[in-house]
Design a protein around this motif. Structure first.
Motif, PDB file in Angstrom:
ATOM      1  N   VAL A 294       8.034  -2.407   8.996  1.00 27.52           N
ATOM      2  CA  VAL A 294       9.010  -1.715   9.838  1.00 27.52           C
ATOM      3  C   VAL A 294       8.772  -2.058  11.313  1.00 27.52           C
ATOM      4  N   THR A 295       9.861  -1.969  12.103  1.00 26.87           N
ATOM      5  CA  THR A 295       9.777  -2.243  13.549  1.00 26.87           C
ATOM      6  C   THR A 295      10.451  -1.085  14.283  1.00 26.87           C
ATOM      7  N   ASP A 296      10.610  -1.248  15.588  1.00 28.58           N
ATOM      8  CA  ASP A 296      11.317  -0.213  16.345  1.00 28.58           C
ATOM      9  C   ASP A 296      12.721  -0.055  15.761  1.00 28.58           C
ATOM     10  N   PRO A 297      13.063   1.149  15.281  1.00 30.89           N
ATOM     11  CA  PRO A 297      14.371   1.349  14.633  1.00 30.89           C
ATOM     12  C   PRO A 297      15.557   1.060  15.570  1.00 30.89           C
ATOM     13  N   ALA A 298      15.283   1.020  16.888  1.00 37.65           N
ATOM     14  CA  ALA A 298      16.375   0.730  17.830  1.00 37.65           C
ATOM     15  C   ALA A 298      16.873  -0.713  17.698  1.00 37.65           C
ATOM     16  N   ARG A 299      16.012  -1.572  17.138  1.00 36.23           N
ATOM     17  CA  ARG A 299      16.407  -2.988  17.029  1.00 36.23           C
ATOM     18  C   ARG A 299      17.138  -3.251  15.710  1.00 36.23           C
ATOM     19  N   VAL A 300      18.324  -2.702  15.609  1.00 32.39           N
ATOM     20  CA  VAL A 300      19.106  -2.905  14.391  1.00 32.39           C
ATOM     21  C   VAL A 300      19.621  -4.339  14.353  1.00 32.39           C
ATOM     22  N   ASN A 307      11.470  -1.266  22.053  1.00 31.80           N
ATOM     23  CA  ASN A 307      10.318  -0.747  22.801  1.00 31.80           C
ATOM     24  C   ASN A 307       9.069  -0.913  21.931  1.00 31.80           C
ATOM     25  N   PRO A 308       8.184  -1.812  22.329  1.00 35.40           N
ATOM     26  CA  PRO A 308       6.984  -2.071  21.496  1.00 35.40           C
ATOM     27  C   PRO A 308       6.180  -0.800  21.204  1.00 35.40           C
ATOM     28  N   GLU A 309       6.191   0.153  22.126  1.00 37.61           N
ATOM     29  CA  GLU A 309       5.415   1.381  21.901  1.00 37.61           C
ATOM     30  C   GLU A 309       5.906   2.142  20.658  1.00 37.61           C
ATOM     31  N   LYS A 310       7.141   1.844  20.241  1.00 36.46           N
ATOM     32  CA  LYS A 310       7.679   2.532  19.071  1.00 36.46           C
ATOM     33  C   LYS A 310       7.594   1.688  17.814  1.00 36.46           C
ATOM     34  N   CYS A 311       6.801   0.616  17.889  1.00 37.87           N
ATOM     35  CA  CYS A 311       6.764  -0.352  16.794  1.00 37.87           C
ATOM     36  C   CYS A 311       5.336  -0.597  16.318  1.00 37.87           C
ATOM     37  N   PRO A 312       5.075  -0.416  15.021  1.00 40.72           N
ATOM     38  CA  PRO A 312       3.709  -0.635  14.526  1.00 40.72           C
ATOM     39  C   PRO A 312       3.234  -2.093  14.641  1.00 40.72           C
ATOM     40  N   VAL A 313       4.207  -3.023  14.722  1.00 39.27           N
ATOM     41  CA  VAL A 313       3.811  -4.436  14.882  1.00 39.27           C
ATOM     42  C   VAL A 313       3.042  -4.607  16.205  1.00 39.27           C
ATOM     43  N   TRP A 314       3.452  -3.840  17.188  1.00 38.83           N
ATOM     44  CA  TRP A 314       2.775  -3.877  18.490  1.00 38.83           C
ATOM     45  C   TRP A 314       1.295  -3.479  18.344  1.00 38.83           C
ATOM     46  N   TRP A 328       4.284 -12.063  26.115  1.00 35.72           N
ATOM     47  CA  TRP A 328       5.467 -12.687  25.494  1.00 35.72           C
ATOM     48  C   TRP A 328       6.201 -11.669  24.603  1.00 35.72           C
ATOM     49  N   VAL A 329       5.437 -10.869  23.862  1.00 39.65           N
ATOM     50  CA  VAL A 329       6.039  -9.861  22.989  1.00 39.65           C
ATOM     51  C   VAL A 329       6.759  -8.814  23.832  1.00 39.65           C
ATOM     52  N   TRP A 330       6.067  -8.315  24.814  1.00 35.83           N
ATOM     53  CA  TRP A 330       6.629  -7.221  25.611  1.00 35.83           C
ATOM     54  C   TRP A 330       7.946  -7.657  26.258  1.00 35.83           C
ATOM     55  N   GLY A 332       9.831 -10.296  25.475  1.00 38.98           N
ATOM     56  CA  GLY A 332      10.846 -10.686  24.490  1.00 38.98           C
ATOM     57  C   GLY A 332      11.463  -9.491  23.785  1.00 38.98           C
ATOM     58  N   CYS A 333      10.676  -8.481  23.511  1.00 41.69           N
ATOM     59  CA  CYS A 333      11.164  -7.310  22.782  1.00 41.69           C
ATOM     60  C   CYS A 333      12.093  -6.480  23.665  1.00 41.69           C
ATOM     61  N   THR A 334      11.644  -6.212  24.881  1.00 44.93           N
ATOM     62  CA  THR A 334      12.416  -5.300  25.739  1.00 44.93           C
ATOM     63  C   THR A 334      13.706  -5.924  26.252  1.00 44.93           C
ATOM     64  N   GLY A 337      14.924 -10.903  23.860  1.00 42.60           N
ATOM     65  CA  GLY A 337      14.736 -12.357  23.979  1.00 42.60           C
ATOM     66  C   GLY A 337      14.171 -12.989  22.714  1.00 42.60           C
ATOM     67  N   ILE A 338      13.431 -12.208  21.925  1.00 42.02           N
ATOM     68  CA  ILE A 338      12.904 -12.736  20.651  1.00 42.02           C
ATOM     69  C   ILE A 338      13.334 -11.812  19.513  1.00 42.02           C
ATOM     70  N   GLY A 339      13.358 -12.357  18.326  1.00 43.12           N
ATOM     71  CA  GLY A 339      13.651 -11.547  17.145  1.00 43.12           C
ATOM     72  C   GLY A 339      12.354 -11.004  16.568  1.00 43.12           C
ATOM     73  N   CYS A 340      12.486 -10.005  15.711  1.00 50.37           N
ATOM     74  CA  CYS A 340      11.285  -9.378  15.150  1.00 50.37           C
ATOM     75  C   CYS A 340      10.479 -10.343  14.275  1.00 50.37           C
ATOM     76  N   LEU A 341      11.186 -11.199  13.529  1.00 49.95           N
ATOM     77  CA  LEU A 341      10.429 -12.127  12.676  1.00 49.95           C
ATOM     78  C   LEU A 341       9.617 -13.105  13.515  1.00 49.95           C
ATOM     79  N   GLU A 342      10.225 -13.516  14.610  1.00 50.40           N
ATOM     80  CA  GLU A 342       9.535 -14.401  15.557  1.00 50.40           C
ATOM     81  C   GLU A 342       8.287 -13.705  16.113  1.00 50.40           C
ATOM     82  N   CYS A 343       8.487 -12.436  16.442  1.00 48.94           N
ATOM     83  CA  CYS A 343       7.407 -11.634  17.022  1.00 48.94           C
ATOM     84  C   CYS A 343       6.252 -11.461  16.035  1.00 48.94           C
ATOM     85  N   LYS A 344       6.603 -11.405  14.762  1.00 50.75           N
ATOM     86  CA  LYS A 344       5.582 -11.132  13.740  1.00 50.75           C
ATOM     87  C   LYS A 344       4.742 -12.367  13.397  1.00 50.75           C
TER      88      LYS A 344
HETATM   89 FE1  SF4 Z   1       8.364  -4.691  17.155  1.00 52.42          FE
HETATM   90 FE2  SF4 Z   1       8.109  -7.167  18.000  1.00 52.42          FE
HETATM   91 FE3  SF4 Z   1      10.423  -6.332  16.932  1.00 52.42          FE
HETATM   92 FE4  SF4 Z   1       9.661  -5.479  19.316  1.00 52.42          FE
HETATM   93  S1  SF4 Z   1      10.170  -7.571  18.765  1.00 52.42           S
HETATM   94  S2  SF4 Z   1      10.478  -4.218  17.661  1.00 52.42           S
HETATM   95  S3  SF4 Z   1       7.453  -5.354  19.072  1.00 52.42           S
HETATM   96  S4  SF4 Z   1       8.466  -6.529  15.909  1.00 52.42           S
END
Ligand code: SF4
Ligand code: TRP
Length: 402
Positions: A294-300, A307-314, A328-330, A332-334, A337-344
């Motif tokens: 799971v990731t930040d639910p806001a990123r549908v 918001n990485p603070e709301k995401c366990p991947v962070w 790069w994560v911070w 890209g996420c906010t 700029g990056i997708g979650c799979l990329e981030c993972k």
């Molecule tokens: Fe979580 Fe990374 Fe997706 Fe942001 S980009 S919601 S930190 S997985």
């Protein structure tokens, strides 16, 4: 002699990354500085799994393999199985005699666990005794330090109280008085008089200065009198402080700051919640698990910022990634700029890399099961030497030496 560290883990299934980062990694590090005793707490596992002991039996050696794979070194650490040493159960029984019921009922984990593990009947005598059994584990090896998580702090605190009570109840008596006089007689006449003055002064006024002066006499005796033993020093220290003999020394908890590694769903990582990455998961399994994490639910959608603070991947990035990657994560996420799979992906790569030496060591050990048994055998016998000596002292102090 290096101070002794002791810790145990319950064999209730394969170990996961939460075990590694929360405890095992620290155990490995402590080997450099301490005389480490690590054991499989199978009796503790039985307090909750008494209805299905097969789980325990099948986990014992697997857990030891995970320990060795993670870097526990049997040449430096004593690795053993709790139930193979009946001394644990014996000390538990003897300590139970004088332990007030209220001390156990008030341990915060007691009601807590009964609440949490509703599917098991924990209204048992054994489960109430859980922290006392832990106290026996610790005291039997006279451990100086016990590395445990925050949740176990109250168990170490109880252990200290139990030790204090034991020393108070049984660290006196005639036999002890005789031993104290014998040790005193080895000091010079002047030192004897001086030491006695300091002891009385400390007893009457509690002056730290008198205590320090008395201790200085003991220190001088330890370095100056031939054949003076640590036991002699301990006896006179007890005499000086008026506390009797320290038969069971009080341990200290060793808390280490560990970054929390949540499970795949953001809750605490636990095999029973089905949200764990096992230490020995294969790379494609790790990939599959992290990708569906799971990731930040806001990123549908891909272009919703998060918001990485709301995401366990962070939380995983905090454990596994360097500064630049986290930046790069911070970023890209906010900004989406990056997708979650990329981030993972960097997390997947880091876990797979971390596991590589574990997998290799585990494979070698699995090919040689006799070797693992032999390691445990040697550790168990080493532990037995210490446990037997403590039980001899305990029985003697309690007058059970008839
Ligand atoms: Fe979580 Fe990374 Fe997706 Fe942001 S980009 S919601 S930190 S997985
Ligand atoms: N109660 C500990 C846990 O659940 C395991 C344990 C049993 C232990 N005996 C111990 C830990 C003695 C430290 C010392 O994690």
């Amino acid at each position: 002699m290096r101070p002794r560290v002791l810790s145990g883990m319950r064999p209730t299934g394969a170990l996961h990354l939460g075990h590694y980062h929360g405890a095992l990694k620290n155990w490995v590090r402590l080997q450099d500085e301490y005389d480490c005793f690590y054991f499989v707490a199978d009796l503790h596992a039985l307090t909750t799994h008494y209805e299905d002991p097969e789980v325990i039996g099948s986990s014992v050696y697997d857990m030891v393999i995970d320990w060795l794979a993670a870097g526990l070194d049997p040449d430096r650490s004593t690795i053993f199985i709790q139930s193979r040493l009946p001394e644990h159960s014996e000390l538990f029984t003897l300590l139970a005699m004088g332990t007030p019921l209220g001390w156990l009922e008030r341990v915060p984990t007691y009601k807590d666990q009964i609440e949490k593990l509703k599917d098991r009947d924990l209204a048992t005598y054994g489960f109430l005794g859980y922290p006392l059994l832990q106290a026996a584990d610790i005291l039997i090896y006279k451990a100086a330090f016990v590395p445990v998580g925050e949740d176990q702090a109250s168990h170490v605190e109880l252990t200290r109280e139990v030790a204090r009570r034991f020393n108070h109840l049984y660290g006196r008596g005639e036999r002890l008085a005789g031993q104290v006089s014998a040790a005193l007689a080895r000091l010079s006449k002047d030192d004897q008089r001086y030491f006695d003055r300091q002891r009385k002064a400390f007893g009457q006024t509690g002056a730290a200065e008198a205590l320090a002066k008395g201790e200085a006499v003991i220190a001088r005796a330890a370095s100056g009198i031939a054949g003076w033993s640590a036991g002699d020093s301990e006896l006179l220290t007890g005499h000086l402080r008026g506390s009797g003999k320290v038969i069971l020394p009080e341990p200290q908890a060793l808390h280490t700051e560990v970054p929390k590694l949540p499970g795949l769903d953001g809750a605490k990582m636990s095999k029973s919640y089905g949200n764990a990455i096992l230490m020995r998961d294969e790379p494609d399994e790790v990939t599959r698990k992290i990708r569906r994490m799971v990731t930040d639910p806001a990123r549908v959608h891909r272009n919703d910022p998060g918001n990485p603070e709301k995401c366990p991947v962070w939380d995983f990035h905090k454990v596994y990634s360097d500064e630049a990657t986290r930046e790069w994560v911070w970023q890209g996420c906010t900004t989406a700029g990056i997708g979650c799979l990329e981030c993972k992906q960097p997390v997947i790569d880091a876990i797979v890399a971390e596991q590589k030496p574990w997998r290799e060591r585990a494979a070698a050990l699995l090919a040689e099961p006799k070797k693992v048994h032999w390691i445990v055998e040697a550790g168990t016998e080493r532990a037995r030497t210490v446990a037997k000596q403590t039980m001899k002292d305990v029985r003697e102090a309690m007058g059970l030496n008839y």
